[in-house]
Design a protein around this motif. Sequence first.
Motif, PDB file in Angstrom:
ATOM      1  N   TRP A 136       0.837  -1.524  -0.284  1.00 33.48           N
ATOM      2  CA  TRP A 136       0.223   0.070  -0.028  1.00 33.48           C
ATOM      3  C   TRP A 136       0.625   1.304   0.045  1.00 33.48           C
ATOM      4  N   TYR A 154     -13.548   6.404 -10.694  1.00 36.31           N
ATOM      5  CA  TYR A 154     -14.399   6.809  -9.972  1.00 36.31           C
ATOM      6  C   TYR A 154     -15.683   8.164  -9.842  1.00 36.31           C
ATOM      7  N   MET A 191     -16.148   0.648  -9.257  1.00 36.81           N
ATOM      8  CA  MET A 191     -15.136   0.067  -8.434  1.00 36.81           C
ATOM      9  C   MET A 191     -13.728  -0.225  -9.564  1.00 36.81           C
ATOM     10  N   SER A 193     -10.866  -2.667  -8.945  1.00 33.03           N
ATOM     11  CA  SER A 193     -10.024  -3.321  -7.470  1.00 33.03           C
ATOM     12  C   SER A 193      -8.729  -3.627  -8.401  1.00 33.03           C
ATOM     13  N   GLU A 223      -9.610   2.796  -5.934  1.00 31.12           N
ATOM     14  CA  GLU A 223      -9.859   1.776  -4.349  1.00 31.12           C
ATOM     15  C   GLU A 223      -9.759   2.407  -3.295  1.00 31.12           C
ATOM     16  N   ALA A 224      -9.252   3.449  -3.323  1.00 30.41           N
ATOM     17  CA  ALA A 224      -8.735   3.962  -2.398  1.00 30.41           C
ATOM     18  C   ALA A 224      -9.966   5.240  -1.744  1.00 30.41           C
ATOM     19  N   CYS A 227     -13.253   2.610  -1.363  1.00 36.48           N
ATOM     20  CA  CYS A 227     -12.847   2.972  -0.138  1.00 36.48           C
ATOM     21  C   CYS A 227     -13.863   3.440   1.315  1.00 36.48           C
ATOM     22  N   ALA A 230     -17.295   4.286   0.644  1.00 34.30           N
ATOM     23  CA  ALA A 230     -18.078   3.495   1.167  1.00 34.30           C
ATOM     24  C   ALA A 230     -18.157   3.180   3.207  1.00 34.30           C
ATOM     25  N   LEU A 231     -16.773   4.350   3.110  1.00 30.10           N
ATOM     26  CA  LEU A 231     -16.693   3.699   4.589  1.00 30.10           C
ATOM     27  C   LEU A 231     -18.034   4.814   5.275  1.00 30.10           C
ATOM     28  N   PHE A 308     -12.744 -10.349   5.091  1.00 29.19           N
ATOM     29  CA  PHE A 308     -12.293  -9.544   6.060  1.00 29.19           C
ATOM     30  C   PHE A 308     -10.872  -9.248   6.311  1.00 29.19           C
ATOM     31  N   TRP A 312      -7.734  -7.851   4.919  1.00 33.72           N
ATOM     32  CA  TRP A 312      -6.090  -6.795   5.982  1.00 33.72           C
ATOM     33  C   TRP A 312      -4.926  -7.329   6.704  1.00 33.72           C
ATOM     34  N   THR A 413     -18.117  -9.309  -3.681  1.00 33.23           N
ATOM     35  CA  THR A 413     -19.008  -8.522  -3.300  1.00 33.23           C
ATOM     36  C   THR A 413     -20.641  -9.282  -3.823  1.00 33.23           C
TER      37      THR A 413
END
Length: 830
Positions: A136, A154, A191, A193, A223-224, A227, A230-231, A308, A312, A413
């Motif tokens: 990352w 995006y 998205m 990925s 992708e960031a 995320c 989505a958060l 998940f 991570w 997903t």
Amino acid sequence: MDLSRLGTAELNSSQYGVVHGPFMMEELVCQKENMLTSKGLFMNSDPLQYAVPLLMLQMSVIIITSRIIFGVLKPLKQGMISAQVLAGVVLGPSFLGRNVAYLDTFLPPGGKIIIQTISNVGFIIHLFILGLKIDWTIIKKAGSKAILIGAASYAFPFSLGSLTVFFINSTIGLPNKVVHCAATVISLSSMTSFPVTTTVLEELNILNSELGRLATNCSIVCEACGCLVALAFNLYTRERTMNGVWGILMISGLLGAIAGVFRPLIIWLTERKSKSLNNKDVVPFYPILLILSIASIASEVFGVHAAFGAFWLGVSLPDGPPLGTELALKLDMIASSMLLPCFIAISGLQTNFFEITESHENHVLMIEVILLVTYACKFLGTAAASAYCKTPIGDALCLGFLMCCQGIIEVYTTVVWKDAQVVDTQCFNLMIITLLIVTGISRFLVVYLYDPSKRYKSKSKRTIINTRERNLQLRLLLCIYSVENVPSMVNLLEATYPTRFNPISFFTLHLVELKGRAHAVLTPHHQMNKLDPNTAQSTHIVNAFQRFEQKYQSTLMAQHFTAAAPFSSINNDVCTLGLDKKATLIVLPFHKQYAIDGTVGHVHGAIRNINLNVLEAAPCSVALFIDRGECEGRRSVLMSNTWQNVAVLFIGGRDDAEALALCMRMAEKPELTVTMIHFRHKSSLQDEDYSAMDEYNLIKDFKSHAANKGKVHYVEEIVKDGVETTQVISSLGEAYDMVLVGRDHDLESSVLYGLTDWSECPELGVIGDMLTSPDFHFSVLVVHQQQGDADLAIDDSYKLPVEHQKVGDTRIQPRFSAEEGFTTIDLSKN
């Protein structure tokens, strides 16, 4: 025992009915005990009524079907993920599943539960491997160009897709269910990925191309962005209750435990085991699997999918060797090759085309329109942002197609959303079908439109002859796989005789096969991550060359690079660096490694493919180096046992002329004995008409050297056919340390008569292939001059001074020592 009743009992071994589930009506399966393994056909027992035989059949059929479909789609450049989804579609209710008897036999409710469970375990491990390959920190290295394109990729589809839903809803009105489904569709279609993009790039052999590196950086930015959105959406829609707060805190705590407890523990266990076994490549396999299980279970406890925590956990660990390499090697075969196809095929098994065609509701058409609009906006937004950043139009279009490619993350997903009733069956079917079509078309168009070699496939090629004629600096690109390649490469550099008046620039490129990480790397050595295990080997290589630089200070300049990429496409790095550094000659190790007794020790097929690919598209001359330093006993760097005798075999042709031009430079070295062996047919003794003036001038110059220098010799061998040519070459024995020869010759020459019928290694040419025999113990350099369609397009940046410098002046021309970050050696500090 009544065998006649056994089969009847099996027919009633499981019963099922429909009951209310947490989201919808579900099947309830009642299974009898002791139904794991069959008693055999001879006991009147049906194996497919038992769990283990049925599971083996399901896995076998899915894997075989996906492989067959992949073979059919391979000419269209489709990926394995698409083939596995289509395998599920073929085996599911859309095709074969229309037969009720087949569906009850191959996929009964009880058997469906078992294969779903097993395949989910494989998917969890596979996602852990994907996370393990991700670094990352590359998001920090993404430039403003990648950030702008990734954000646009995006933002465009997400915003314009949402506006499309708002427009349709305000115009004709849509049910709340359709609006909710459309919002879900937009978030998925927007998205891109990072693991999926790097997988697609690797499958298309463009991971380390200029477009591939840009797409890698753009995908991680995209992708960031996904995320973060989505958060924010999850926090906004989550219930304002203590349960919701506790859920967020628990997931945050899990991520904190992964970063603060699991990661340090695994790294400590790895270092401890490596030290105890004195082997850096050993990893604590079983403790890592235990920690992986704990992280996955904790994810389920806190209300998210087990994958998940696995993903991570993988992201938190260092990519590359030893963890990434060893764990991928041990887990890939079972998880990715056996269990993962079943997980992906299940998405196809749940797809039913007839539910779409038989539906009479207009919202199916609306959702498909929204899907297509979102993908179109993603393509146009990416291409427009790329064009704004001054990316060539062709590359901008290809980047737009790449950002539309989706894969396993999006399939996963979609399946999770369907199971949780976030989307209904019809919406699920549309999403899977559209994903397959868009990804398939995008991949095909990228292959059709993008050629990674077009950047260095120029009409003009840099050659040694042109460099010599125009008094330009000799610039060498040395490709190295391991430390064993260094001593002979150093001997080659020393033989080219760098001086203050005729300095040499050389570039070393350490080629490393990409393992345990997702993104390719091409970087100067001094910018490499010190924690990367590849850095240690590269440092040994660089140190060896720096010792050579110290000896020849003020006569040569060097830069050192490392390339980590799949060997199937690493030739792009070789050619790109050769073009950027304006190399005159690229030197590649031969794919056969010779043992100390002269026999062939190891044969590397992947290295041979690299050599063939570089020979096809290199921007300059290429030399294949057959290294027999072990046989000669000359393996030490800068010791007294360096090359003393060098020969060049000349038959005729542009490649022989290129080899002779390089040998002419070696002839300038006083300590080196250089011999030219000129093969001529009797009929050509009175004919001095060479195929090109270059050959005539080179031979004339060499004869002049031979007349004026005692260690330069010209030998003329008169032969009548290939048999006598072979006899002369066989008589060379051990008189020479190094022999240069051209790859291609004048095939109509009588000198080669009878030798051109068969060749084991055509990339070496007729004579070069002959010299690979264990009967010879000297090293061989096979030179190939790249043929261009135009005159050499070159500037005078590297033109050598015509007048000699003053006696005692040890300085190099300033442009040579200061440009391009060449390393400089200060002997006073050593």
